[in-house]
Write a protein that holds these residues in place. Structure first.
Motif, mmCIF file in Angstrom:
data_model
loop_
_atom_site.group_PDB
_atom_site.id
_atom_site.type_symbol
_atom_site.label_atom_id
_atom_site.label_comp_id
_atom_site.label_asym_id
_atom_site.label_seq_id
_atom_site.Cartn_x
_atom_site.Cartn_y
_atom_site.Cartn_z
ATOM 1 N N HIS A 1 27.969 28.774 62.946
ATOM 2 C CA HIS A 1 27.478 29.710 63.954
ATOM 3 C C HIS A 1 26.096 30.180 63.498
ATOM 4 O O HIS A 1 25.954 30.805 62.435
ATOM 5 N N LEU A 2 25.092 29.883 64.296
ATOM 6 C CA LEU A 2 23.719 30.190 63.900
ATOM 7 C C LEU A 2 23.422 31.691 63.954
ATOM 8 O O LEU A 2 22.582 32.188 63.206
ATOM 9 N N ASP A 3 24.075 32.404 64.849
ATOM 10 C CA ASP A 3 23.969 33.867 64.905
ATOM 11 C C ASP A 3 22.529 34.358 64.981
ATOM 12 O O ASP A 3 22.129 35.296 64.278
ATOM 13 N N GLY A 4 21.725 33.686 65.800
ATOM 14 C CA GLY A 4 20.365 34.147 66.027
ATOM 15 C C GLY A 4 19.336 33.662 65.022
ATOM 16 O O GLY A 4 18.152 33.985 65.141
ATOM 17 N N ARG A 5 19.753 32.877 64.023
ATOM 18 C CA ARG A 5 18.807 32.418 62.994
ATOM 19 C C ARG A 5 18.048 31.164 63.410
ATOM 20 O O ARG A 5 17.041 30.802 62.796
ATOM 21 N N GLY A 6 18.528 30.469 64.432
ATOM 22 C CA GLY A 6 17.919 29.211 64.810
ATOM 23 C C GLY A 6 18.302 28.104 63.848
ATOM 24 O O GLY A 6 19.029 28.317 62.865
ATOM 25 N N LEU A 7 17.808 26.897 64.121
ATOM 26 C CA LEU A 7 18.147 25.730 63.307
ATOM 27 C C LEU A 7 16.866 24.983 62.951
ATOM 28 O O LEU A 7 16.012 24.753 63.810
ATOM 29 N N LEU A 8 16.727 24.618 61.682
ATOM 30 C CA LEU A 8 15.603 23.800 61.235
ATOM 31 C C LEU A 8 16.056 22.348 61.180
ATOM 32 O O LEU A 8 16.974 22.002 60.432
ATOM 33 N N MET B 1 39.608 14.525 65.094
ATOM 34 C CA MET B 1 38.529 13.820 64.404
ATOM 35 C C MET B 1 37.603 14.826 63.740
ATOM 36 O O MET B 1 37.238 15.837 64.337
ATOM 37 N N ALA B 2 37.229 14.559 62.474
ATOM 38 C CA ALA B 2 36.319 15.445 61.754
ATOM 39 C C ALA B 2 34.981 15.493 62.474
ATOM 40 O O ALA B 2 34.477 14.482 62.967
ATOM 41 N N MET B 3 34.378 16.686 62.518
ATOM 42 C CA MET B 3 33.122 16.838 63.254
ATOM 43 C C MET B 3 32.448 18.141 62.842
ATOM 44 O O MET B 3 33.117 19.143 62.573
ATOM 45 N N LEU B 4 31.115 18.107 62.779
ATOM 46 C CA LEU B 4 30.341 19.318 62.611
ATOM 47 C C LEU B 4 30.017 19.873 63.990
ATOM 48 O O LEU B 4 29.505 19.159 64.859
ATOM 49 N N ARG B 5 30.316 21.162 64.200
ATOM 50 C CA ARG B 5 29.992 21.831 65.454
ATOM 51 C C ARG B 5 29.040 22.976 65.154
ATOM 52 O O ARG B 5 29.370 23.874 64.372
ATOM 53 N N ILE B 6 27.864 22.940 65.763
ATOM 54 C CA ILE B 6 26.859 23.977 65.570
ATOM 55 C C ILE B 6 26.724 24.745 66.875
ATOM 56 O O ILE B 6 26.446 24.157 67.927
ATOM 57 N N TYR B 7 26.921 26.073 66.819
ATOM 58 C CA TYR B 7 26.942 26.899 68.018
ATOM 59 C C TYR B 7 25.643 27.697 68.140
ATOM 60 O O TYR B 7 25.230 28.395 67.216
ATOM 61 N N PHE B 8 25.017 27.584 69.305
ATOM 62 C CA PHE B 8 23.737 28.216 69.590
ATOM 63 C C PHE B 8 23.897 29.370 70.580
ATOM 64 O O PHE B 8 24.681 29.276 71.527
ATOM 65 N N THR B 9 23.111 30.410 70.367
ATOM 66 C CA THR B 9 22.915 31.444 71.383
ATOM 67 C C THR B 9 21.522 31.217 71.984
ATOM 68 O O THR B 9 20.761 30.360 71.523
ATOM 69 N N GLY B 10 21.175 32.003 73.004
ATOM 70 C CA GLY B 10 19.833 31.887 73.562
ATOM 71 C C GLY B 10 18.768 32.184 72.521
ATOM 72 O O GLY B 10 17.695 31.561 72.494
ATOM 73 N N GLU B 11 19.052 33.122 71.620
ATOM 74 C CA GLU B 11 18.121 33.461 70.543
ATOM 75 C C GLU B 11 17.942 32.280 69.594
ATOM 76 O O GLU B 11 16.837 32.016 69.103
ATOM 77 N N ASP B 12 19.036 31.545 69.341
ATOM 78 C CA ASP B 12 18.948 30.381 68.453
ATOM 79 C C ASP B 12 18.079 29.290 69.054
ATOM 80 O O ASP B 12 17.312 28.630 68.343
ATOM 81 N N LEU B 13 18.194 29.085 70.346
ATOM 82 C CA LEU B 13 17.364 28.072 71.007
ATOM 83 C C LEU B 13 15.893 28.414 70.844
ATOM 84 O O LEU B 13 15.051 27.533 70.620
ATOM 85 N N ALA B 14 15.557 29.703 70.933
ATOM 86 C CA ALA B 14 14.164 30.115 70.791
ATOM 87 C C ALA B 14 13.658 29.920 69.365
ATOM 88 O O ALA B 14 12.456 29.762 69.156
ATOM 89 N N ARG B 15 14.562 29.913 68.378
ATOM 90 C CA ARG B 15 14.153 29.837 66.980
ATOM 91 C C ARG B 15 14.416 28.475 66.344
ATOM 92 O O ARG B 15 14.270 28.318 65.137
ATOM 93 N N THR B 16 14.811 27.505 67.128
ATOM 94 C CA THR B 16 15.025 26.150 66.602
ATOM 95 C C THR B 16 13.687 25.442 66.501
ATOM 96 O O THR B 16 12.854 25.526 67.385
#
Length: 333
Positions: free
Chosen positions: A204-211, A1-16
């Motif tokens: 892959h957010l790679d430390g950038r976080g998510l808006l 099934m088609a799906m968007l998967r967004i992967y977080f690191t601990g750094e990404d969680l801090a920057r979301t």
């Protein structure tokens, strides 16, 4: 099934984080797509009828046909139409479109051409022709004024309500609580956010976080950019309750606008609704940060606004005199 998967690191969680309000270009792009019926848009039937009529009367001609060709309501549409700079205000976003590098314009247009035939004029967009990009952004501004701006109050009220709910989830459960609050639109588990209604894509957010950007005109499900190198965003649909359905705001006499001018009155009303920084005022009113600062300064010297520095930002709130002026203006209706 088609799906968007967004992967977080601990750094990404801090920057979301959550956007402070609507993104004017995402709202415009999605509203233009909604001019053609799509699944989940029954609440917008009346809006579509009115928007179609007002655009027909405006007679924007070939530039509007070019814009709609670049922005189909099904499938891929170009990333360059939604630069992150639009979060600062419409004019910042339009200027960013005009400054898009030619290689990115060409790449996005070629990607779109793989799925549908395009008019010959699109070639000038792909080549970065300044005249064509100016014509395109002028048309986008005109469309925003015609089909978005008249509904601004309802849009901002609905988005502020959603944002309050997300902030509560963040306060109660941290970033994981915030991401969990997106269910059923998205599912959070073990460092991965899954969006089942999206095309098949991994980010892959790679430390950038998510808006996280709540959207009024988004109905099909959460969206993101195709290019993984762009600042990561997730546009998601909000709940539209009966009190914020897309009804055109009726123009009526406004003695405050006659007294201090329409833009300054809008700045004063924006401060009343949601005190904030100069940049937030600029976004809410749809003017530049420099213009917002100038208007806030006049209001401050008139005793209507109190401003104070918070770090490197200036925040504004109403004085009792400013509140009394607004209350008298509303009672005049």
């Amino acid at each position: 099934m088609a799906m968007l998967r967004i992967y977080f690191t601990g750094e990404d969680l801090a920057r979301t984080r959550i956007a402070s309000g609507p993104d004017p270009l995402w709202e415009l792009v999605l509203a233009l797509q909604m001019l053609k019926p799509q699944r989940g848009d029954l609440l917008f039937t009346g809006w579509r009828r009115g928007a179609t009529a007002v655009l027909r009367r405006a007679d924007l001609g070939p530039p509007l046909r070019l814009l709609t060709a670049l922005n189909p309501n099904v499938g891929y549409f170009p990333d360059f139409l939604n630069p992150i700079e639009a979060m600062r205000g419409l004019e910042y976003g339009l200027e960013a479109i005009r400054r898009t590098p030619k290689d990115l314009l060409r790449r996005d247009v070629l990607q779109l051409a793989r799925s549908r035939p395009l008019p010959a004029r699109v070639r000038e967009v792909a080549e970065g022709n300044p005249r064509m990009l100016t014509e395109l952004t002028d048309t986008m501004r005109a469309c925003h004024d015609l089909i978005i701006a008249p509904y601004r109050h309802g849009i901002e009220t609905a988005i502020d309500r959603d944002r309050s709910a997300r902030v509560s989830a963040l306060a109660g459960g941290g970033v994981e609580g915030l991401l969990g609050s997106l269910r059923p639109l998205a599912t959070w588990s073990a460092g991965e956010l899954r969006v089942p209604t999206h095309r098949d894509q991994e980010l892959h957010l790679d430390g950038r976080g998510l808006l996280l950007v709540p959207s009024y005109f988004c109905v099909s499900g959460p969206l993101t950019m195709l290019d993984p190198a762009l600042p990561p965003v997730l546009i998601y649909p909000i709940e539209r309750r009966p009190d914020v359905l897309p009804l055109r705001e009726q123009a009526k006499p406004d003695p405050l606008k006659a007294l201090i001018g329409a833009t300054r009155a809008a700045v004063l009303q924006a401060i009343s609704t949601n005190p904030g920084t100069t940049e937030e005022l600029a976004r809410r009113v749809g003017i530049s940060a420099a213009s917002a600062s100038e208007h806030a300064g006049v209001l401050r010297r008139s005793g209507l606004v109190f401003s104070y520095r918070d770090g490197n930002r200036m925040r504004h709130q109403l004085t009792p005199l400013g509140l009394a002026l607004l209350e008298h203006n509303y009672s005049a209706y």
